[in-house]
Scaffold this motif. Structure first.
Motif, mmCIF file in Angstrom:
data_model
loop_
_atom_site.group_PDB
_atom_site.id
_atom_site.type_symbol
_atom_site.label_atom_id
_atom_site.label_comp_id
_atom_site.label_asym_id
_atom_site.label_seq_id
_atom_site.Cartn_x
_atom_site.Cartn_y
_atom_site.Cartn_z
ATOM 1 N N ARG A 187 0.873 -1.180 0.000
ATOM 2 C CA ARG A 187 0.000 0.000 0.000
ATOM 3 C C ARG A 187 0.912 1.232 0.000
ATOM 4 N N TYR A 188 0.446 2.311 -0.572
ATOM 5 C CA TYR A 188 1.278 3.507 -0.654
ATOM 6 C C TYR A 188 0.784 4.599 0.275
ATOM 7 N N SER A 189 1.729 5.398 0.737
ATOM 8 C CA SER A 189 1.362 6.656 1.386
ATOM 9 C C SER A 189 1.372 7.703 0.271
ATOM 10 N N THR A 190 0.932 8.922 0.591
ATOM 11 C CA THR A 190 0.952 9.952 -0.456
ATOM 12 C C THR A 190 2.367 10.094 -1.022
ATOM 13 N N GLU A 191 3.375 10.061 -0.134
ATOM 14 C CA GLU A 191 4.760 10.256 -0.586
ATOM 15 C C GLU A 191 5.222 9.093 -1.467
ATOM 16 N N THR A 192 4.959 7.847 -1.030
ATOM 17 C CA THR A 192 5.456 6.718 -1.831
ATOM 18 C C THR A 192 4.677 6.596 -3.145
ATOM 19 N N LEU A 193 3.421 7.010 -3.119
ATOM 20 C CA LEU A 193 2.647 6.981 -4.361
ATOM 21 C C LEU A 193 3.255 7.978 -5.356
ATOM 22 N N ARG A 194 3.600 9.165 -4.828
ATOM 23 C CA ARG A 194 4.217 10.191 -5.680
ATOM 24 C C ARG A 194 5.492 9.630 -6.305
ATOM 25 N N GLU A 195 6.249 8.920 -5.507
ATOM 26 C CA GLU A 195 7.521 8.347 -5.948
ATOM 27 C C GLU A 195 7.279 7.306 -7.049
ATOM 28 N N VAL A 196 6.333 6.394 -6.778
ATOM 29 C CA VAL A 196 6.122 5.285 -7.714
ATOM 30 C C VAL A 196 5.520 5.786 -9.038
ATOM 31 N N LEU A 197 4.779 6.889 -8.966
ATOM 32 C CA LEU A 197 4.174 7.432 -10.196
ATOM 33 C C LEU A 197 5.249 7.915 -11.176
ATOM 34 N N LYS A 198 6.457 8.142 -10.661
ATOM 35 C CA LYS A 198 7.541 8.586 -11.558
ATOM 36 C C LYS A 198 7.856 7.531 -12.610
ATOM 37 N N ASN A 199 7.611 6.249 -12.261
ATOM 38 C CA ASN A 199 7.850 5.168 -13.235
ATOM 39 C C ASN A 199 6.981 5.306 -14.474
ATOM 40 N N TYR A 200 5.895 6.057 -14.353
ATOM 41 C CA TYR A 200 4.928 6.119 -15.452
ATOM 42 C C TYR A 200 5.010 7.430 -16.223
ATOM 43 N N GLU A 201 5.981 8.274 -15.845
ATOM 44 C CA GLU A 201 6.088 9.556 -16.555
ATOM 45 C C GLU A 201 6.431 9.296 -18.014
ATOM 46 N N GLY A 202 5.687 9.894 -18.909
ATOM 47 C CA GLY A 202 5.947 9.721 -20.342
ATOM 48 C C GLY A 202 5.438 8.399 -20.890
ATOM 49 N N PHE A 203 4.837 7.592 -20.037
ATOM 50 C CA PHE A 203 4.312 6.284 -20.469
ATOM 51 C C PHE A 203 2.897 6.498 -21.002
ATOM 52 N N ILE A 204 2.689 6.242 -22.288
ATOM 53 C CA ILE A 204 1.399 6.598 -22.893
ATOM 54 C C ILE A 204 0.589 5.349 -23.295
ATOM 55 N N HIS A 205 -0.656 5.597 -23.696
ATOM 56 C CA HIS A 205 -1.540 4.483 -24.066
ATOM 57 C C HIS A 205 -0.895 3.537 -25.070
ATOM 58 N N GLU A 206 -0.239 4.148 -26.066
ATOM 59 C CA GLU A 206 0.332 3.325 -27.124
ATOM 60 C C GLU A 206 1.388 2.374 -26.550
ATOM 61 N N ASP A 207 2.169 2.855 -25.577
ATOM 62 C CA ASP A 207 3.193 1.988 -24.954
ATOM 63 C C ASP A 207 2.510 0.801 -24.267
ATOM 64 N N LEU A 208 1.474 1.121 -23.496
ATOM 65 C CA LEU A 208 0.803 0.052 -22.748
ATOM 66 C C LEU A 208 0.133 -0.929 -23.708
ATOM 67 N N ARG A 209 -0.450 -0.371 -24.757
ATOM 68 C CA ARG A 209 -1.133 -1.221 -25.733
ATOM 69 C C ARG A 209 -0.132 -2.185 -26.396
ATOM 70 N N MET A 210 1.046 -1.667 -26.726
ATOM 71 C CA MET A 210 2.064 -2.524 -27.356
ATOM 72 C C MET A 210 2.541 -3.599 -26.376
ATOM 73 N N ASN A 211 2.716 -3.198 -25.113
ATOM 74 C CA ASN A 211 3.160 -4.191 -24.118
ATOM 75 C C ASN A 211 2.083 -5.244 -23.890
ATOM 76 N N TYR A 212 0.835 -4.812 -23.993
ATOM 77 C CA TYR A 212 -0.263 -5.770 -23.820
ATOM 78 C C TYR A 212 -0.283 -6.758 -24.986
ATOM 79 N N GLN A 213 -0.120 -6.213 -26.190
ATOM 80 C CA GLN A 213 -0.124 -7.081 -27.360
ATOM 81 C C GLN A 213 1.034 -8.091 -27.286
#
Ligand code: DNO
Length: 394
Positions: A187-213
């Motif tokens: 589970r995340y606190s506000t701070e750790t959530l902020r931190e983990v969200l950095k992994n998704y910066e610049g990560f767009i639908h098309e990236d996720l769609r390709m990884n899903y495919q």
């Protein structure tokens, strides 16, 4: 249709003897204590299966065999993770568990802001409030670009809410947002959530769609070889949360997924409540369009509000026309029966339920009380039997 009931395993506060008394034919369960990305060992699967069968039930569906975050993000040692996933599928097939549900939502699973909103007939329900979500996202988490995710009206209400609420209120909202994560997940606190969200910066639908495919191309051939029908669970809610893309939210998304590997084993979990929260999703139409690939159905209902908020309603009373939906599923079953397809029956479970009567005393998983779900199951069972009779399927 085959009735099923979600059981979270030996730690579930509801035991198998109680599930047996609901009249359900089978259970849907998972080895929740195995970390994401690890192989589900054969003896563990056998043990769980024996437990279920000793109670007079069968294990009809795995929910879920989770997809590791690195596969969703397309980073790290994905070939190791794919191999492990394939091995787990083979082990499940050896034990005769033939349907596997999974989702492709990054970071979070189902997300609500309120776990005990008053329900119209008493008791409580799960709720997603746009204003609460926006207040947390914009003013507490202070995510960059958060404002772009909400309408002017929602932002105005969110600001008012923020001004009159204290830290404790927002701590609770964050806890509620995290409630959909499986037990073993951090589970995340506000701070750790902020931190983990950095992994998704610049990560767009098309990236996720390709990884899903890519995931589908890696995994489905094994599922086909060992006779497992995979079925993706739609995003809940069916839109991006905290700016993280979601790609199984609409009819177009589902088409993309199912067309990526066009075989029966690449199928869908028709979750009426998840899809039904999206203002543009016509759940009955979606079910008709993909009926041949529906292996598993989560039946529940929602009432949508103009600002995008929604609340879980009782199973027959929300915006989704449950009777029409069940008709689509039963007609599909009839088709399969006439075509003599093995295991033609679609498995469904009453998804979620209101907390009613003595449910509050049990401290069960949010959304998964005994009596509320049993009420839902009884209602769905009645509708199903009536339509079966009409279609001459009894
Ligand atoms: C919520 C459930 C989901 C579902 C997963 C499937 O109540 O429907 O958590 O189990 O998304 O992977």
């Amino acid at each position: 249709m085959i009735e099923s009931w979600r059981w979270f395993g030996p730690l579930d506060k509801i035991d198998l003897t109680e599930i047996y008394q609901t009249g359900s034919d089978s259970v849907v369960t998972a080895l929740h204590d195995i970390s994401y990305g690890e192989i589900w060992p054969l003896p563990e699967i056998e043990k769980r299966k024996a437990m279920v069968e000793a109670a007079g039930l069968t294990w009809s569906v795995v929910e879920s065999l989770p997809v590791h975050e690195d596969i969703k993000l397309g980073r790290g040692n994905t070939s190791y993770l794919f191999n492990n996933y394939r091995k787990s599928l083979e082990n499940l097939a050896k034990c005769g568990v033939g349907i596997v549900c999974y989702n492709f939502m990054p970071l979070l699973d189902w997300t609500r802001t309120n776990l005990d909103a008053p329900a119209d007939t008493g008791g409580s329900a799960l709720r997603f409030s746009m204003a609460e979500m926006a207040a947390f996202d914009v003013f507490v988490l202070k995510r960059k670009e958060a404002k772009e995710s909400y309408s002017e009206e929602v932002l105005k209400n969110a600001e008012e809410l923020f001004k009159k609420s204290d830290q404790k209120y927002f701590d609770k909202i964050l806890r509620n947002i995290m409630a959909g994560l499986p037990g073993s997940y951090a589970r995340y606190s506000t701070e750790t959530l902020r931190e983990v969200l950095k992994n998704y910066e610049g990560f767009i639908h098309e990236d996720l769609r390709m990884n899903y495919q890519n995931f589908l191309r890696e995994i489905i051939p094994t599922a086909t070889d060992c006779g497992i029908r995979m079925c993706v669970h739609p995003d809940d809610p069916p839109w991006d949360v905290f700016g993280i893309p979601r790609v199984v939210s609409t009819k177009e998304d589902i088409s993309f997924a199912l067309d990526s590997v066009p075989v029966l084993e690449n199928g869908l979990t028709l979750c009426s409540g998840s899809l039904g929260a999206h203002p543009n999703n016509d759940v009955v139409k979606i079910a008709s369009s993909f009926s041949e690939r529906i292996h598993f159905a989560h039946l529940r209902n929602v009432k949508k509000e103009p600002d995008g908020s929604f609340q879980e309603s009782s199973h027959l009373k929300g915006d989704v026309n449950m009777v029409e939906l069940i008709k689509v599923l039963l007609k599909e079953e009839k088709k399969r029966k006439l075509a003599d397809v093995n295991s033609h029956e679609i498995i469904f479970r009453p998804d979620h339920g209101h907390e009613i009567l003595s449910d509050g005393e049990r401290n069960t998983h949010p959304g998964y009380p005994l009596l509320g779900r049993m009420k839902g199951l009884a209602e769905l069972r009645g509708v199903s039997k009536a339509i079966q009779n009409e279609l001459d399927l009894l």
